[in-house]
Design a protein around this motif. Structure first.
Motif, PDB file in Angstrom:
ATOM      1  N   CYS A  67       0.834  -1.214   0.000  1.00  0.00           N
ATOM      2  CA  CYS A  67       0.000   0.000   0.000  1.00  0.00           C
ATOM      3  C   CYS A  67       0.860   1.253   0.000  1.00  0.00           C
ATOM      4  O   CYS A  67       0.552   2.241  -0.677  1.00  0.00           O
ATOM      5  CB  CYS A  67      -0.943  -0.009   1.197  1.00  0.00           C
ATOM      6  SG  CYS A  67      -2.268  -1.206   1.070  1.00  0.00           S
ATOM      7  N   THR A  70       2.180   1.742  -3.437  1.00  0.00           N
ATOM      8  CA  THR A  70       1.115   2.195  -4.335  1.00  0.00           C
ATOM      9  C   THR A  70       0.854   3.681  -4.161  1.00  0.00           C
ATOM     10  O   THR A  70       0.690   4.413  -5.146  1.00  0.00           O
ATOM     11  CB  THR A  70      -0.173   1.394  -4.070  1.00  0.00           C
ATOM     12  OG1 THR A  70       0.113   0.009  -4.241  1.00  0.00           O
ATOM     13  CG2 THR A  70      -1.291   1.797  -5.003  1.00  0.00           C
ATOM     14  N   VAL A  71       0.813   4.133  -2.922  1.00  0.00           N
ATOM     15  CA  VAL A  71       0.585   5.562  -2.670  1.00  0.00           C
ATOM     16  C   VAL A  71       1.738   6.384  -3.241  1.00  0.00           C
ATOM     17  O   VAL A  71       1.531   7.460  -3.800  1.00  0.00           O
ATOM     18  CB  VAL A  71       0.411   5.819  -1.154  1.00  0.00           C
ATOM     19  CG1 VAL A  71       0.438   7.296  -0.836  1.00  0.00           C
ATOM     20  CG2 VAL A  71      -0.876   5.201  -0.653  1.00  0.00           C
ATOM     21  N   TRP A  80      -6.857   4.423  -7.036  1.00  0.00           N
ATOM     22  CA  TRP A  80      -6.070   3.365  -6.399  1.00  0.00           C
ATOM     23  C   TRP A  80      -5.173   3.923  -5.302  1.00  0.00           C
ATOM     24  O   TRP A  80      -4.960   3.268  -4.285  1.00  0.00           O
ATOM     25  CB  TRP A  80      -5.239   2.629  -7.438  1.00  0.00           C
ATOM     26  CG  TRP A  80      -6.060   1.735  -8.302  1.00  0.00           C
ATOM     27  CD1 TRP A  80      -6.428   1.964  -9.594  1.00  0.00           C
ATOM     28  CD2 TRP A  80      -6.653   0.498  -7.917  1.00  0.00           C
ATOM     29  NE1 TRP A  80      -7.199   0.941 -10.050  1.00  0.00           N
ATOM     30  CE2 TRP A  80      -7.360   0.019  -9.033  1.00  0.00           C
ATOM     31  CE3 TRP A  80      -6.667  -0.245  -6.746  1.00  0.00           C
ATOM     32  CZ2 TRP A  80      -8.055  -1.171  -9.020  1.00  0.00           C
ATOM     33  CZ3 TRP A  80      -7.362  -1.441  -6.730  1.00  0.00           C
ATOM     34  CH2 TRP A  80      -8.048  -1.890  -7.852  1.00  0.00           C
ATOM     35  N   SER A  81      -4.645   5.082  -5.510  1.00  0.00           N
ATOM     36  CA  SER A  81      -3.816   5.723  -4.494  1.00  0.00           C
ATOM     37  C   SER A  81      -4.641   6.045  -3.258  1.00  0.00           C
ATOM     38  O   SER A  81      -4.189   5.833  -2.127  1.00  0.00           O
ATOM     39  CB  SER A  81      -3.186   6.997  -5.060  1.00  0.00           C
ATOM     40  OG  SER A  81      -2.423   7.647  -4.084  1.00  0.00           O
ATOM     41  N   ALA A  84      -5.390   2.748  -1.485  1.00  0.00           N
ATOM     42  CA  ALA A  84      -4.216   2.234  -0.776  1.00  0.00           C
ATOM     43  C   ALA A  84      -3.963   3.023   0.507  1.00  0.00           C
ATOM     44  O   ALA A  84      -3.628   2.446   1.544  1.00  0.00           O
ATOM     45  CB  ALA A  84      -2.992   2.292  -1.679  1.00  0.00           C
ATOM     46  N   VAL A  87      -6.499   1.897   3.019  1.00  0.00           N
ATOM     47  CA  VAL A  87      -6.124   0.597   3.588  1.00  0.00           C
ATOM     48  C   VAL A  87      -4.998   0.766   4.602  1.00  0.00           C
ATOM     49  O   VAL A  87      -4.999   0.143   5.672  1.00  0.00           O
ATOM     50  CB  VAL A  87      -5.730  -0.394   2.464  1.00  0.00           C
ATOM     51  CG1 VAL A  87      -5.094  -1.653   3.037  1.00  0.00           C
ATOM     52  CG2 VAL A  87      -6.945  -0.753   1.639  1.00  0.00           C
ATOM     53  N   LEU A  88      -4.024   1.618   4.303  1.00  0.00           N
ATOM     54  CA  LEU A  88      -2.935   1.883   5.252  1.00  0.00           C
ATOM     55  C   LEU A  88      -3.476   2.419   6.572  1.00  0.00           C
ATOM     56  O   LEU A  88      -3.079   1.973   7.651  1.00  0.00           O
ATOM     57  CB  LEU A  88      -1.950   2.892   4.663  1.00  0.00           C
ATOM     58  CG  LEU A  88      -0.692   2.376   4.015  1.00  0.00           C
ATOM     59  CD1 LEU A  88       0.117   3.517   3.438  1.00  0.00           C
ATOM     60  CD2 LEU A  88       0.125   1.556   4.951  1.00  0.00           C
TER      61      LEU A  88
END
Length: 152
Positions: A67, A70-71, A80-81, A84, A87-88
């Motif tokens: 994640c 991805t960021v 998506w960023s 991610a 999710v973090l």
């Protein structure tokens, strides 16, 4: 007089060191925005030594780094960023809450085991009662030896 001793008073509260480590590891995921959230899962895995905790740690590390990568790689406008980063942050909050619950339960179980051990006076060896003097001849012998030492 020589019976079992009174049980020791149970330990109340946690030590300052335990509380310091608990606060430090609970704050680690939030302060690092989820990047170092794997530290709390590592602590639980080491502390409890169960397969489930090691599996959660093994899943948490690549999830956190994936994640984070991805960021860092995708543009800010990307969905998506944002996902991610979400999710973090969710893993940071989740691992912090899970750490606090498991750590507090673990410390209570350890304290309860100590209290159970201290409550049973027969669970540990008792000190030997003082032995009476065996014979007055030994007293005379020790006096004689002391006199010889004083003459030297």
């Amino acid at each position: 007089m020589y019976g079992p001793a009174a049980p020791a008073s149970p330990r109340t509260g946690s030590g300052a060191g335990v509380i310091f480590v608990r606060v430090l590891l609970a704050a680690l995921p939030l302060v690092s925005l989820g990047i170092l959230a794997w530290g709390t899962t590592l602590r639980i895995a080491i502390m409890r030594q169960r397969l489930l905790e090691w599996l959660l740690f093994g899943l948490h590390v690549p999830l956190s780094f994936g994640c984070f990568a991805t960021v860092g790689e995708l543009p800010e406008e990307s969905a998506w960023s944002d996902a991610a980063l979400g999710v973090l942050l969710l893993t940071a909050i989740g691992s912090m809450a899970w750490f606090l619950v498991v750590d507090i339960r673990y410390q209570r179980e350890r304290t309860a085991k100590h209290v159970m051990y201290d409550a049973n006076p027969y669970a540990r060896p008792q000190p030997y009662p003082p032995t009476p003097r065996i014979s007055p001849e030994l007293d005379d012998l020790s006096d004689l030896l002391r006199r010889k030492d004083d003459k030297r």
